[in-house]
Enzyme design. Structure first.
Site, PDB file in Angstrom:
ATOM      1  N   CYS A   1      36.164 -55.168  25.243  1.00  0.00           N
ATOM      2  CA  CYS A   1      35.899 -54.653  26.261  1.00  0.00           C
ATOM      3  C   CYS A   1      36.751 -55.045  27.187  1.00  0.00           C
ATOM      4  O   CYS A   1      37.456 -56.220  27.240  1.00  0.00           O
ATOM      5  CB  CYS A   1      34.556 -55.638  27.095  1.00  0.00           C
ATOM      6  SG  CYS A   1      33.818 -55.353  28.533  1.00  0.00           S
TER       7      CYS A   1
ATOM      8  N   CYS B   1      27.291 -54.679  21.256  1.00  0.00           N
ATOM      9  CA  CYS B   1      27.451 -54.643  19.923  1.00  0.00           C
ATOM     10  C   CYS B   1      28.895 -55.614  19.973  1.00  0.00           C
ATOM     11  O   CYS B   1      29.623 -55.643  20.966  1.00  0.00           O
ATOM     12  CB  CYS B   1      27.876 -53.201  19.223  1.00  0.00           C
ATOM     13  SG  CYS B   1      28.998 -52.658  19.978  1.00  0.00           S
TER      14      CYS B   1
ATOM     15  N   CYS C   1      28.911 -50.139  24.625  1.00  0.00           N
ATOM     16  CA  CYS C   1      28.723 -50.146  23.127  1.00  0.00           C
ATOM     17  C   CYS C   1      29.904 -49.390  22.228  1.00  0.00           C
ATOM     18  O   CYS C   1      30.742 -48.932  23.244  1.00  0.00           O
ATOM     19  CB  CYS C   1      27.520 -49.704  22.730  1.00  0.00           C
ATOM     20  SG  CYS C   1      26.673 -50.584  21.112  1.00  0.00           S
TER      21      CYS C   1
END
Length: 138
Positions: free
Chosen positions: A86, A79, A8
């Site tokens: 990422c 999220c 997150c």
């Protein structure tokens, strides 16, 4: 055994609760870690919401990706910001995205904010239980 990384933005609420839930629900069938793109510290209302379920996350710490193993089987982003940012992981890593609202951003009194943490905790718990059942781990 599944090795799951929950990712997150701040690693303060959603991913911390997910890590604690995965350890509690998955037992010895799951190894779980959490990290954040920009760690902020574990939110005290996340600790309280999890304690209500009998899960102690007070000893967990907010960390960035350099502090967790780089070889998970699954990366679950919680999220949209984390999903967009990422990084790539070596090998064959399954990526799963659960777009959940940030309870730390909830307005209101402490009790109203705690209710937002409870709601997020319950949503993570539901999704995680289904995810682990599908994998034969729950």
């Amino acid at each position: 055994m599944d090795r799951i990384l929950f990712l997150c933005t701040g690693n303060s609420a959603r991913s911390q609760m997910a890590e604690g839930l995965a350890r509690a629900v998955g037992g010895d069938r799951v190894q779980a870690w959490s990290a954040g793109i920009a760690p902020k510290g574990v939110h005290p209302l996340a600790v309280r919401a999890m304690a209500e379920r009998g899960i102690d996350i007070s000893g967990q710490s907010s960390k960035d990706l350099s502090a967790v193993p780089r070889d998970p089987d699954v990366v679950i982003t919680l999220c949209d910001n984390a999903a967009d940012r990422c990084p790539a992981f070596p090998g064959r890593v399954e990526r799963v995205h659960w777009s959940l609202p940030d309870p730390a951003a909830a307005p209101g009194t402490e009790e109203q904010r705690l209710a937002a943490f409870r709601q997020t905790r319950s949503e993570i718990e539901s999704r995680l239980s289904a995810f682990l059942r599908e994998r034969g781990r729950g």
